[in-house]
Write a protein that holds these residues in place. Structure first.
Motif, PDB file in Angstrom:
ATOM      1  N   ASP A   1      -4.573   2.954 -11.387  1.00 52.98           N
ATOM      2  CA  ASP A   1      -3.922   4.220 -10.684  1.00 52.98           C
ATOM      3  C   ASP A   1      -3.358   5.274 -11.459  1.00 52.98           C
ATOM      4  O   ASP A   1      -2.470   4.926 -12.235  1.00 52.98           O
ATOM      5  CB  ASP A   1      -2.951   4.025  -9.455  1.00 52.98           C
TER       6      ASP A   1
ATOM      7  N   LYS B   1      -1.959  -1.487  -5.158  1.00 50.51           N
ATOM      8  CA  LYS B   1      -2.693  -0.276  -5.341  1.00 50.51           C
ATOM      9  C   LYS B   1      -2.260   0.827  -4.231  1.00 50.51           C
ATOM     10  O   LYS B   1      -1.859   0.512  -3.285  1.00 50.51           O
ATOM     11  CB  LYS B   1      -4.227  -0.595  -4.835  1.00 50.51           C
ATOM     12  N   HIS B   2      -2.328   1.996  -4.672  1.00 48.07           N
ATOM     13  CA  HIS B   2      -1.587   3.179  -4.187  1.00 48.07           C
ATOM     14  C   HIS B   2      -2.913   3.977  -3.154  1.00 48.07           C
ATOM     15  O   HIS B   2      -4.094   4.018  -3.892  1.00 48.07           O
ATOM     16  CB  HIS B   2      -0.784   4.054  -4.947  1.00 48.07           C
TER      17      HIS B   2
ATOM     18  N   LYS C   1       0.778  -1.309  -0.061  1.00 49.04           N
ATOM     19  CA  LYS C   1       0.183   0.128   0.053  1.00 49.04           C
ATOM     20  C   LYS C   1       0.914   1.257   0.099  1.00 49.04           C
ATOM     21  O   LYS C   1       1.126   1.873   0.952  1.00 49.04           O
ATOM     22  CB  LYS C   1      -1.042  -0.003   1.333  1.00 49.04           C
TER      23      LYS C   1
ATOM     24  N   ALA D   1       0.165  -2.324 -11.411  1.00 45.19           N
ATOM     25  CA  ALA D   1      -1.038  -2.842 -11.610  1.00 45.19           C
ATOM     26  C   ALA D   1      -1.018  -4.180 -11.964  1.00 45.19           C
ATOM     27  O   ALA D   1      -1.882  -5.057 -11.179  1.00 45.19           O
ATOM     28  CB  ALA D   1      -1.868  -2.062 -12.689  1.00 45.19           C
TER      29      ALA D   1
END
Length: 206
Positions: A49, A113-114, A18, A108
């Motif tokens: 993202d 996921k950020h 994360k 991705a």
């Protein structure tokens, strides 16, 4: 652990799987260049993202992303002769942002996921108040007294307008930082042997 202190006062923790990423300039529009580029180089990834800088990431995640990041970036660059014309438009500018998309697609594909926010930086030439921890000087600065400054000017590193010409807090701050850096580091007297397109006399006002 590591946390990112944003310009809106929020604190975002960064953990494995994360990372934090600044919201990028690219917009996800149906049929737009970001979507078509994603479909080409990250098929099946869906809406990825939209990222710029800074990115704050756990080193294990970076180690996993790096090889794929490089390979995707190289693949996109190899395909340049056959790029969709929309990818070359100045508002998308794939020619100098290829590695950004390489990173986005690599993350991705690995399911990373950020936490995304637009408050990780202030953009000189766009934002007016200094609240975020980073100032990004990507845009031309239109200053007071019909003056301007742009990083593409051939003498940008030495001919820095006085900070009093700044129209707002961000402009004043970044001009002050540049002046202090020049005083500390001094000029290299290096010549690049030409004048940048962006710095032509008709496009520049002092």
């Amino acid at each position: 652990g590591v946390s990112v202190h944003l310009g809106d006062g929020k604190v975002v923790p960064v953990t494995k799987k994360k990372p934090f990423g600044q919201k990028g300039y690219m917009d996800w529009v149906k049929g737009g260049p970001f979507e078509s580029l994603t479909k080409k180089y990250c098929p099946g990834c869906g809406q990825v993202d939209a990222l710029a800088v800074p990115i704050v990431i756990h080193r294990d995640d970076l180690a996993a992303i790096a090889p794929l990041w490089l390979s995707i970036t190289e693949e996109i660059r190899r395909d340049k002769p056959t790029w969709n014309p929309a990818w070359n438009h100045e508002r998308f500018a794939l020619s100098w942002t290829t590695e950004m998309y390489g990173y986005i697609f690599a993350a991705a594909k690995l399911g990373i996921k950020h936490s995304v926010s637009d408050r990780g930086q202030e953009i000189a030439g766009f934002n007016s108040l200094v609240r975020a921890p980073i100032i990004h000087y990507s845009l031309k600065l239109e200053l007071k007294n019909q003056k301007s400054w742009h990083k593409y000017y051939e003498d940008a590193g030495t001919n820095i307008p006085d900070p009093s010409n700044g129209k707002n807090e961000v402009q004043t701050r970044i001009l002050t930082e540049f002046k202090e850096a020049l005083a500390f580091c001094h000029t290299t007297n290096h010549s690049y042997g030409g004048i940048s397109y962006f710095a032509s006399a008709k496009r520049r006002r002092r």
